[in-house]
Design an enzyme around this catalytic site. Sequence first.
Site, PDB file in Angstrom:
ATOM      1  N   ARG A 235     -26.443  -3.520 -44.469  1.00 52.16           N
ATOM      2  CA  ARG A 235     -25.378  -4.441 -44.766  1.00 52.16           C
ATOM      3  C   ARG A 235     -24.931  -4.624 -43.044  1.00 52.16           C
ATOM      4  O   ARG A 235     -24.943  -3.846 -42.172  1.00 52.16           O
ATOM      5  CB  ARG A 235     -24.114  -3.833 -45.456  1.00 52.16           C
ATOM      6  N   ASP A 259     -31.368  -8.956 -41.111  1.00 49.33           N
ATOM      7  CA  ASP A 259     -31.324  -9.568 -42.275  1.00 49.33           C
ATOM      8  C   ASP A 259     -29.719  -9.890 -42.994  1.00 49.33           C
ATOM      9  O   ASP A 259     -29.679 -10.558 -44.010  1.00 49.33           O
ATOM     10  CB  ASP A 259     -32.020  -9.172 -43.346  1.00 49.33           C
ATOM     11  N   GLU A 264     -21.256 -12.596 -42.657  1.00 50.25           N
ATOM     12  CA  GLU A 264     -22.261 -13.611 -43.352  1.00 50.25           C
ATOM     13  C   GLU A 264     -21.693 -14.273 -44.498  1.00 50.25           C
ATOM     14  O   GLU A 264     -22.410 -15.466 -44.926  1.00 50.25           O
ATOM     15  CB  GLU A 264     -23.678 -12.706 -43.913  1.00 50.25           C
ATOM     16  N   HIS A 296     -30.283 -12.640 -45.436  1.00 48.63           N
ATOM     17  CA  HIS A 296     -30.340 -11.827 -46.596  1.00 48.63           C
ATOM     18  C   HIS A 296     -31.098 -12.142 -47.533  1.00 48.63           C
ATOM     19  O   HIS A 296     -30.799 -12.123 -48.547  1.00 48.63           O
ATOM     20  CB  HIS A 296     -28.796 -12.031 -47.110  1.00 48.63           C
TER      21      HIS A 296
HETATM   22  P1  NAD Z   1     -29.969   4.383 -51.762  1.00 50.64           P
HETATM   23  O1  NAD Z   1     -28.628   4.755 -52.472  1.00 50.64           O
HETATM   24  O2  NAD Z   1     -31.219   4.790 -52.672  1.00 50.64           O
HETATM   25  O3  NAD Z   1     -29.890   5.125 -50.495  1.00 50.64           O
HETATM   26  C1  NAD Z   1     -28.884   5.298 -49.542  1.00 50.64           C
HETATM   27  C2  NAD Z   1     -29.079   6.481 -48.663  1.00 50.64           C
HETATM   28  O4  NAD Z   1     -28.171   6.492 -47.583  1.00 50.64           O
HETATM   29  C3  NAD Z   1     -28.906   7.850 -49.595  1.00 50.64           C
HETATM   30  O5  NAD Z   1     -29.911   8.564 -49.203  1.00 50.64           O
HETATM   31  C4  NAD Z   1     -27.514   8.240 -49.109  1.00 50.64           C
HETATM   32  O6  NAD Z   1     -27.767   9.836 -48.867  1.00 50.64           O
HETATM   33  C5  NAD Z   1     -27.559   7.784 -47.605  1.00 50.64           C
HETATM   34  N1  NAD Z   1     -26.278   7.749 -46.964  1.00 50.64           N
HETATM   35  C6  NAD Z   1     -25.093   7.121 -47.484  1.00 50.64           C
HETATM   36  N2  NAD Z   1     -24.100   7.300 -46.700  1.00 50.64           N
HETATM   37  C7  NAD Z   1     -24.519   7.859 -45.625  1.00 50.64           C
HETATM   38  C8  NAD Z   1     -23.976   8.252 -44.388  1.00 50.64           C
HETATM   39  N3  NAD Z   1     -22.512   8.173 -44.274  1.00 50.64           N
HETATM   40  N4  NAD Z   1     -24.801   8.698 -43.601  1.00 50.64           N
HETATM   41  C9  NAD Z   1     -25.839   8.919 -43.480  1.00 50.64           C
HETATM   42  N5  NAD Z   1     -26.602   8.595 -44.818  1.00 50.64           N
HETATM   43  C10 NAD Z   1     -25.910   8.086 -45.749  1.00 50.64           C
HETATM   44  O7  NAD Z   1     -29.825   2.766 -51.317  1.00 50.64           O
HETATM   45  P2  NAD Z   1     -31.145   2.003 -51.177  1.00 50.64           P
HETATM   46  O8  NAD Z   1     -31.506   1.536 -52.507  1.00 50.64           O
HETATM   47  O9  NAD Z   1     -31.972   2.764 -50.289  1.00 50.64           O
HETATM   48  O10 NAD Z   1     -30.302   0.825 -50.515  1.00 50.64           O
HETATM   49  C11 NAD Z   1     -29.628   0.796 -49.152  1.00 50.64           C
HETATM   50  C12 NAD Z   1     -28.910  -0.137 -48.811  1.00 50.64           C
HETATM   51  O11 NAD Z   1     -29.857  -1.333 -48.642  1.00 50.64           O
HETATM   52  C13 NAD Z   1     -27.952  -0.617 -50.066  1.00 50.64           C
HETATM   53  O12 NAD Z   1     -26.844   0.150 -50.093  1.00 50.64           O
HETATM   54  C14 NAD Z   1     -27.576  -2.127 -49.836  1.00 50.64           C
HETATM   55  O13 NAD Z   1     -26.554  -2.397 -48.960  1.00 50.64           O
HETATM   56  C15 NAD Z   1     -28.787  -2.431 -48.824  1.00 50.64           C
HETATM   57  N6  NAD Z   1     -29.803  -3.531 -49.470  1.00 50.64           N
HETATM   58  C16 NAD Z   1     -30.083  -4.759 -48.767  1.00 50.64           C
HETATM   59  C17 NAD Z   1     -31.060  -5.494 -49.211  1.00 50.64           C
HETATM   60  C18 NAD Z   1     -31.103  -6.864 -48.785  1.00 50.64           C
HETATM   61  O14 NAD Z   1     -31.758  -7.787 -49.267  1.00 50.64           O
HETATM   62  N7  NAD Z   1     -30.994  -7.172 -47.509  1.00 50.64           N
HETATM   63  C19 NAD Z   1     -31.375  -5.366 -50.512  1.00 50.64           C
HETATM   64  C20 NAD Z   1     -31.108  -4.089 -51.186  1.00 50.64           C
HETATM   65  C21 NAD Z   1     -30.196  -3.229 -50.890  1.00 50.64           C
END
Ligand code: NAD
Length: 342
Positions: A235, A259, A264, A296
């Site tokens: 994000r 991305d 944004e 994005h």
């Molecule tokens: P997920 O929930 O599977 O994994 C997130 C990880 O971050 C977890 O392992 C969690 O323990 C860790 N985490 C949370 N807070 C933390 C902190 N303060 N410090 C360290 N680690 C921390 O999520 P995911 O499916 O892997 O997605 C991750 C992020 O990617 C989503 O939250 C979303 O914002 C972003 N995303 C972006 C797109 C895009 O098109 N650019 C698409 C999907 C997701």
Amino acid sequence: MRLAVFDTHRYDRDALEKANAGFGHALTFFEPRLTLQTARLADGFPAVCSFVNDRVDAATLEVLHAGGVRLVAARSAGYNHVDLETARRLGIRVTRVPEYSPHAVAEHAVALVLSLVRHIPRAFSRVRDWNFSLDGLVGFDLAGKTVGVVGTGRIGRVAARIFRGFGCRVLCYDVAPDAGFERETGVRFVPLEELFSASDIISLHVPLTPSTRHMVDGAALARMKKGVVLVNTGRGALINSRALLAALKTGHIGGAGLDVYEEEEGIFFQDLSGQVLQDDTLARLLTFPNVLVTSHQAFLTHEALANIAETTLASVTAFERGEPLVNEVRAEQVIRAPPASR
Ligand code: NAD
């Protein structure tokens, strides 16, 4: 069930209509983002479908609630755009799509890394101008380099495995380190400050929460190796953009693949060609030859869109039938981790 779908683009509509053949909901597509100004469009709908740059804040939820909305089905993994506390108070349920294709996002992150490291955008525009010179296009091998993966959830894990496949040393940071993943893949969990200072490439995969906002600030950037390549598909607000801009100007940062961008909303997903870009930070970022911005689009694969549509509509069906919402998000689930240590 009648579902008001906001921030709809052709690709959303195609995927949702195709998936809906198996569900039979009544879908109404709205082009505008869901905000306080557009919330009234959902009057009389029991459910709305939101996307990442919608603003489902307290005021918007109040209007939705008054109009009869009882379900917000976010067609995204992230749900930082929804005020979960207010939703709970109003009795509005919120669902998301926790996993639709971690491969889509992780592969896009890797595409940004390769594009930056091998100067692909510059090479592409150069040869189209019949300039076949290689000056200024020297890259570096990924094999043997150290990659820092911040957040080893679904997406970060896929990214870490891909980088291992390139022969990289992979350092990981997560609030919940996983010794099994470490053993299985040969990555190493380290404190965030070590990841920042030891990595040649850093890829961000944590959700946006109060504890991750601006986890890459001026101090973190200063700690990074000179020439580091920083990629953000998480994000936008994980990075303080103005601090990044300053670090790019001094040449400390070797490349940035973004991305997502913290401001944004209202820019990404829109065709603003011919208009004046009002965001000075983004406009300046776009002038750097070593900055690559995509709008994005990391999620944007056929596979991901089909899974997003299927999971979203399944949540609507479950809600309609009063069945358990397996993909519900609740205010109390949001990780309240301490500020990222470094
Ligand atoms: P997920 O929930 O599977 O994994 C997130 C990880 O971050 C977890 O392992 C969690 O323990 C860790 N985490 C949370 N807070 C933390 C902190 N303060 N410090 C360290 N680690 C921390 O999520 P995911 O499916 O892997 O997605 C991750 C992020 O990617 C989503 O939250 C979303 O914002 C972003 N995303 C972006 C797109 C895009 O098109 N650019 C698409 C999907 C997701």
